[in-house]
Design an enzyme around this catalytic site. Structure first.
Site: not given
Length: 400
Positions: A58, A116, A190, A215
């Site tokens: 983590r 988005y 972004d 993506k």
């Protein structure tokens, strides 16, 4: 090496000695939750920062860290800027992690209305409830940006998406960066639609870049992850702390898949760019299409800006179809070669109706004010032969 014990069952439990003799040609997958210390003191030194080292996946993992560093270097490639990168569990967790690291209750975010849909919801429903207020404005209007900053000293971050999803509207990153710096405000962009192949916001003065690596960076639709990239030591500790404590870290398997996808990124993006332009030109000449959004078209209002700050126009196209929602849904349901799917950036062509999917939960008034109409269709143009994509679109349009 530790002893494995004298009994069969103990030997089964313990790790055998690693048999690696030469360096692997491909990045290994470190599927381990934790890492061993040679001594208690080594553990203390790593935990206190006296020495570097992995302790728990983590906090960091060799597979994850290697891929994150590669992505960071790609974002600043061609410059002498040193960058850091942190892989997260998704694009949305990249956004939430960087905003958690930079903002506190009482602060405000200045952003755009044509984000988005999930990002808009995150800001309103999660950060809004936590006392961080989003202010939606037109980031293309620099006078409006300056006015908002003057009237709201609580604004600590400008968050932008360019080209915007799904209208492909562009924001002048260099100008926004300059205004932000003048007002001691941080900037987050972004860059998912472009990838560093087509656009490098940090080189234009932006503080932080995020991607949904799901993506184009992965490109094959087989992993979900995100990344946060910034200049080395610039809020790096704060972002790592937020990631570590919120548990928004990536996992080694998804990182490994991203690494495989990155090997063909440049080749894929060249084809996405050329195919998307071919599709946009075809749509722009069709009588049943009332509007085409693609920055590569000279008719696009942001064409000149895109030419200035992008090296390619990307693989995303959106268009408005005659007949509104009814025609849009009939069009999608008639397609045979292209796929209806709620994602983008895969090697195959994906089609989506934002009003009933990605932007379903965005207020209709806000949506329509920003060009996301009921008749708008978004295409993530793949790397297939463009003639097959055009033929499928043509067949569907004939039946409307």
């Amino acid at each position: 090496m530790k002893k494995s014990g004298k009994n069969f069952d103990s030997f089964c439990v313990k790790e055998n000695e690693d048999q690696k003799t030469t360096k692997p040609h491909q990045l290994p997958l470190y599927a381990t939750s934790s890492f061993e210390f040679n001594s208690t003191q080594e553990g203390i030194d790593i935990f206190t920062g006296k020495e570097s080292g992995h302790v728990y996946s983590r906090y960091g993992n060799p597979t994850i860290d290697t891929v994150a560093d590669k992505l960071a270097q790609l974002e600043v490639f061609g410059s002498d800027i040193e960058a850091f990168g942190y892989l997260t569990s998704s694009g949305m967790s990249a956004i939430s992690t960087v905003l958690m690291a930079l903002l506190k209750s009482g602060d405000k975010i200045l952003t755009q209305g044509n984000l988005y849909g999930g990002t808009t919801e995150l800001m309103l429903k999660i950060f809004g409830r936590m006392g961080v207020e989003p202010i939606f404005t037109n980031l293309q209007n620099l006078a409006e940006v300056k006015e908002n900053l003057a009237q709201n000293p609580e604004i600590k971050v400008i968050y932008a998406e360019t080209p915007a999803n799904p209208t492909l509207a562009c924001i002048d990153l260099e100008q926004i960066s300059n205004i932000a710096k003048e007002n001691d405000v941080l900037t987050v962009v972004d860059n998912t639609f472009c990838t560093p192949f087509n656009q490098q916001p940090i080189l234009l003065g932006i503080d932080f870049v995020i991607h949904s690596t799901t993506k184009y960076l992965n490109g094959h639709g087989n992993s979900i992850a995100g990344v946060i990239i910034g200049k080395k030591d610039h809020y790096q500790k704060e972002i790592w702390t937020a990631l570590k404590l919120a548990g928004t870290n990536c996992n080694p398997w998804d990182a490994w898949l991203i690494n495989n996808g990155l090997k063909t990124l440049a080749i894929r993006m060249k084809k996405h760019n050329s195919n998307a332009l071919a599709i946009a030109l075809y749509l722009d000449s069709h009588k049943k299409i009332t509007k085409v959004n693609y920055t590569g078209l000279t008719s696009h209002p942001d064409h000149e800006l895109a030419k200035k700050q992008m090296k390619g126009f990307g693989g995303m196209v959106s268009f408005e179809i005659e007949g509104g929602m009814e025609s849009a849904i009939k069009f999608l349901d008639t397609l045979e070669f292209c796929t209806i799917a709620p994602t983008l950036g895969d090697v195959d062509t994906l089609v989506l109706h934002p009003a009933t999917s990605s932007h379903l939960n965005v207020d209709k008034k806000l949506r329509e004010e920003n060009g996301i109409t009921d008749g708008l269709i978004r295409i993530s143009v793949g790397i297939e032969n463009p003639l097959d994509i055009i033929q499928d679109i043509e067949n569907a349009l004939v039946k409307i």
